[in-house]
Motif scaffolding. Structure first.
Motif, short mmCIF file in Angstrom:
data_model
loop_
_atom_site.label_atom_id
_atom_site.label_comp_id
_atom_site.label_asym_id
_atom_site.label_seq_id
_atom_site.Cartn_x
_atom_site.Cartn_y
_atom_site.Cartn_z
N ILE A 416 0.79 -1.31 -0.06
CA ILE A 416 -0.15 -0.21 -0.03
C ILE A 416 0.77 1.15 -0.21
O ILE A 416 0.70 2.20 -0.77
CB ILE A 416 -0.94 0.15 1.14
N ARG A 419 2.40 1.69 -3.40
CA ARG A 419 1.24 2.21 -4.65
C ARG A 419 1.05 3.68 -4.15
O ARG A 419 0.90 4.29 -5.17
CB ARG A 419 -0.11 1.34 -3.95
N ALA A 420 1.09 4.08 -2.74
CA ALA A 420 0.70 5.66 -2.66
C ALA A 420 1.91 6.65 -3.09
O ALA A 420 1.71 7.53 -3.88
CB ALA A 420 0.56 5.72 -1.18
N ARG A 423 1.26 6.71 -7.07
CA ARG A 423 0.56 7.39 -7.38
C ARG A 423 0.84 8.71 -7.26
O ARG A 423 0.56 9.83 -7.94
CB ARG A 423 -0.78 7.21 -6.48
N ARG A 435 -2.65 -2.83 -6.94
CA ARG A 435 -4.33 -3.19 -6.53
C ARG A 435 -4.76 -4.36 -7.00
O ARG A 435 -5.27 -5.09 -6.44
CB ARG A 435 -5.11 -1.97 -6.84
N LEU A 445 -8.65 -3.23 -1.64
CA LEU A 445 -8.15 -2.03 -1.36
C LEU A 445 -9.29 -1.05 -1.35
O LEU A 445 -10.24 -1.14 -2.32
CB LEU A 445 -6.99 -1.48 -1.94
N GLU A 446 -9.34 -0.11 -0.25
CA GLU A 446 -10.64 1.16 -0.37
C GLU A 446 -10.05 2.31 -0.34
O GLU A 446 -9.44 2.50 1.01
CB GLU A 446 -11.74 0.71 0.54
N ASP A 447 -10.02 3.29 -1.37
CA ASP A 447 -9.37 4.28 -1.23
C ASP A 447 -10.42 5.36 -0.47
O ASP A 447 -11.64 5.54 -0.86
CB ASP A 447 -8.98 4.91 -2.54
N GLY A 451 -6.47 8.12 2.88
CA GLY A 451 -5.55 7.07 2.38
C GLY A 451 -6.06 5.74 2.04
O GLY A 451 -7.44 5.80 2.40
N ALA A 452 -5.49 4.94 1.69
CA ALA A 452 -6.16 3.44 1.30
C ALA A 452 -6.20 2.58 2.58
O ALA A 452 -5.32 2.65 3.53
CB ALA A 452 -5.41 2.43 0.54
N THR A 453 -7.45 1.91 2.69
CA THR A 453 -7.47 0.81 3.83
C THR A 453 -7.75 -0.52 2.88
O THR A 453 -7.72 -0.55 1.87
CB THR A 453 -8.85 0.96 4.62
N TRP A 454 -7.81 -1.44 3.79
CA TRP A 454 -7.63 -2.87 3.22
C TRP A 454 -8.52 -3.73 4.07
O TRP A 454 -8.65 -3.68 5.26
CB TRP A 454 -6.48 -3.45 2.84
#
Length: 457
Positions: A416, A419-420, A423, A435, A445-447, A451-454
């Protein structure tokens, strides 16, 4: 409504009426601590934990006294010490701690009392002396044996005749026995074995005697409920009943007897002799304890339970549906009284299939509501589940757990972060690949603004 339980002695469901509602007593045979507990052992621990919870809900937490013993002297323990070279005390302490931890992971509450066999050797010697005085036991060649003929009701719990019981239990035939059915209360110890001084020489107690004495010492001569696995009805519980009655002028050892059914692996029951043992300790490496607990309670405690990987998968799927709804209200450890529908099912001889149906109904009702009404309905669901030992996990943590085989939480968090960063530098191809790779491994992943949570799918 009354609390009813199936009494193995009476062979029928009976309304439970404790001798003293201010002090309800429960004793369950605990582990022999020489190795890991298998899932069949865990079924007994979980079933009677549920009974303990129901009794506490009905009579009050301070009015129920639950004792679960630890057998810390036994031939199997001595054998383990010889094979490993470890001191007996180190082995018993190690596996007692592992047992507590594993059962705790399954939501099993610690009992109020946890007596050990080695802590009650003095009272055991005293009971044997009394049994000899009463003519119910005799000494022979350094042994003390209980005379089965001294107790006319021997066999009433198991319902088998004497010849069948002896054959089934493979009772040792020894020249010092007056009858083949007589069982050992005390036996000599070899020089390299643990032992205690006694009027009959240095030795150690027999398994059956240990529980009778621990019950008397910790709870009294007659208790309300004695529980254990179906395999303990004979000879263990039968022998407990006989020696205790003879020691206490005929007073019954327990007013109610409860036994849980076998756990089966395909066509066979789980047993060490068949080599089909599944250890609770190993299962907990891959499955959350609530999943294993749900599986163990999915069948009525008195019925056989087919243990399969599919049962665990279905249990996880059902719990996921509950936790998805529980996500909608803040997590708290505070718990209220369980709704009547679930309590009534459990007060009917721990009818867990009916209680599960009650949980599903509460979930469906809550799912149809909105606003404050929905919040109250979800709380009722949570209270019902917690009575049974479920819904104690924060939903966010629940969905980040897994059944093994996927990436660890640390690996997911690292991806994660990568990935951040991707981006941030507008490398959207790499961000999308991370992702998609996680999604293929069951991680969603849920943006969001923070930020992203999972969560695991």
């Amino acid at each position: 409504m009354p609390l009813t339980i199936y009494d193995s002695m009476a062979r029928e469901k009976r309304e439970f009426q404790p001798a003293d509602p201010e002090r309800v007593t429960l004793y369950v045979c605990g582990p022999t601590v020489y190795s890991y507990a298998h899932i069949g052992n865990a079924r007994s621990a979980v079933a009677f934990d549920l009974l303990y919870r129901v009794l506490r809900a009905r009579y009050g937490e301070s009015h129920v006294v639950y004792a679960r013993n630890i057998t810390d002297i036994d031939d199997k323990i001595i054998k383990a010490a010889r094979e490993t070279g470890e001191p007996i005390g180190a082995i018993t302490e190690k596996f007692a701690d592992i047992y507590r931890a594993d059962m705790g992971a399954l939501g099993v509450l610690r009992p109020d009392l946890e007596p050990t066999a080695t802590g009650h050797v003095g009272p055991m010697i005293a009971m044997m002396e009394h049994l000899i005085e009463e003519g119910a036991a005799y000494a022979a060649e350094g042994h003390v044996l209980f005379s089965v003929d001294a107790y006319p009701d021997y066999g009433k719990l198991s319902g088998a005749d004497r010849d069948e019981m002896i054959a089934g239990a493979r009772v040792e035939v020894a020249p010092y026995k007056k009858s083949p059915a007589d069982f050992v209360l005390w036996k000599p110890s070899k020089d390299d074995e643990p032992g205690w001084d006694s009027p009959w020489g240095r030795g150690r107690p027999g398994w059956h005697l240990e529980c009778s004495v621990m019950i008397e010492s910790e709870l009294g001569e007659t208790i309300d409920i004695h529980g254990g696995g179906q395999d303990l009805r004979f000879p263990h519980h039968e022998n407990e009943i006989a020696q205790s009655a003879c020691a206490h002028h005929g007073a019954p050892l327990a007013r109610y007897w409860m036994h849980n059914g076998f756990l089966r692996m395909g066509e066979d029951k789980m047993s060490k002799s068949l080599g089909n043992i599944v250890l609770a300790h190993d299962l907990l490496k891959g499955w959350h304890g609530e999943v294993v607990r749900w599986a163990l309670l999915s069948a009525h405690y008195r019925q056989p339970l087919e243990w399969t990987e599919e049962l665990l998968k279905q249990s996880k799927k059902q719990l996921d549906r509950f936790y998805r709804l529980l996500e909608e209200i803040p997590f708290t450890e505070e718990t209220g009284d369980a709704p009547e529908s679930v309590m009534l099912a459990l007060e009917d001889d721990l009818n867990t299939p009916e209680a599960y149906a009650g949980l599903h109904e509460l979930r469906d009702i809550a799912g149809q509501m909105d606003g404050e009404a929905k919040t109250k309905a979800i709380r009722r669901l949570r209270d019902a589940g917690r009575l049974m030992g479920f819904f104690n996990e924060d939903p966010a943590a629940w969905f980040q757990g897994g059944a093994g085989g996927g990436p660890t939480a640390e690996e997911i968090e690292a991806l994660i972060a990568e990935r951040a960063e991707a981006r941030k530098v507008k490398d959207f191809a790499r961000a999308d690949q991370i992702r998609d790779d996680l999604a293929a491994k069951g991680v969603i992943l849920e943006d969001g603004p923070q930020g992203a949570t999972w969560r695991r799918s």
